[in-house]
Enzyme design. Structure first.
Site, mmCIF file in Angstrom:
data_model
loop_
_atom_site.group_PDB
_atom_site.id
_atom_site.type_symbol
_atom_site.label_atom_id
_atom_site.label_comp_id
_atom_site.label_asym_id
_atom_site.label_seq_id
_atom_site.Cartn_x
_atom_site.Cartn_y
_atom_site.Cartn_z
ATOM 1 N N HIS A 97 0.858 -1.195 0.000
ATOM 2 C CA HIS A 97 0.000 0.000 0.000
ATOM 3 C C HIS A 97 0.890 1.240 0.000
ATOM 4 C CE1 HIS A 97 -2.870 3.049 1.146
ATOM 5 N NE2 HIS A 97 -3.821 2.208 0.801
ATOM 6 N N GLU A 170 -4.000 1.720 -7.434
ATOM 7 C CA GLU A 170 -4.413 2.827 -6.567
ATOM 8 C C GLU A 170 -3.517 4.026 -6.850
ATOM 9 O OE1 GLU A 170 -6.589 1.427 -2.795
ATOM 10 O OE2 GLU A 170 -4.483 1.546 -2.326
#
Ligand code: PEP
Length: 250
Positions: A97, A170
């Site tokens: 992430h 993302e």
């Protein structure tokens, strides 16, 4: 109809009281559980995982973690071992992430290692990739995505397992900002990613997700994207009603 995957990344937003409230609403309004074409997974923080695992017995919600150590066990202060993820029977774990990449400075190689150990443990990795706004403006998005994927793609050339693999695009500038890329930009990126994996032996087990400012106002547009299997949802996912609207949006 194809199954759609919704992963709630609760980050560090949630509290024990918030979890109780979420599960209460889930239990009394169990539409999410009734639909076999909907997969809802919750990526909780470690202190909540055990609590949730007790409460989610016999529930159709899946449980996962937000990161893990690349090591099985040993002298790694502050890390969480893969062994404990296995003991808690987690279904998936996020790796790479952008918040973790930035905060902890994890290298591409470390993230690829986490990806590999998760697959060895039959836990689905959700590998996050994405470019910053500066990189986007410099026109290097596809190169950055390729760099973030390179070691993983190399490893997958010879991987024969059956564990599902998720790759979440993302864009860093979309996370928590309310800004999402144009549909044509997203479409180009997902076609590029599909092409990268299409010759791999496990191509059929690789699924793409979009993440970054998925909420009730943006989901309508995002559901029109081709070549993706679902969404990674941050802030909006701690509110059961918002998550439900995202899932139910057609
Ligand atoms: C995320 O960081 O994984 C994410 C999807 O965040 P948000 O939905 O809050 O933009």
């Amino acid at each position: 109809m194809k199954k759609t995957y919704y992963f709630a990344n609760w980050k560090m937003y949630q509290s024990f009281a918030g979890i109780d409230a979420f599960l209460m609403e889930y239990a009394t309004d169990n539409v999410l559980a009734a639909d076999a074409d909907v997969y809802v997974g919750i990526a909780a923080s470690y202190e909540h995982i055990y609590y949730l695992s007790q409460k989610l017995e016999n529930s159709s919600l899946y449980l996962g973690a937000q990161d893990c150590s690349q090591f099985l066990h040993g002298a790694y202060t502050g890390q969480v071992s893969l062994q404990s993820l296995m003991q808690m029977q987690l279904s998936f774990c996020i790796v790479g992430h952008s918040e973790v990449r930035q905060l902890l400075g994890q290298s591409y190689e470390t993230i690829a290692l986490k990806f590999k150990v998760l697959l060895a443990a039959n836990i689905s990795p959700i590998l996050c990739i994405g470019e910053t706004l500066v990189q986007k403006e410099d026109g290097v998005t596809l190169q950055i995505l390729y760099d973030q994927l390179e070691s993983v793609l190399e490893f997958l050339q010879s991987y024969q397992g059956t564990t599902k693999i998720f790759i979440a695009y993302e864009p860093v500038y979309a996370i928590g900002t309310g800004v999402i890329p144009e549909t044509h930009e997203l479409q180009e990126i997902f076609y590029f990613l599909q092409k990268l994996v299409k010759e791999l032996p496990v191509a059929k087990n690789i699924m793409f997700l979009y993440g970054g400012s998925v909420h009730t106002q943006t989901i309508g547009l995002l559901k029109n994207l081709e070549g993706i299997s679902g969404f990674l949802i941050g802030k909006a996912s701690i509110d059961f009603q918002a998550l439900k609207k995202i899932v139910e949006c057609e």
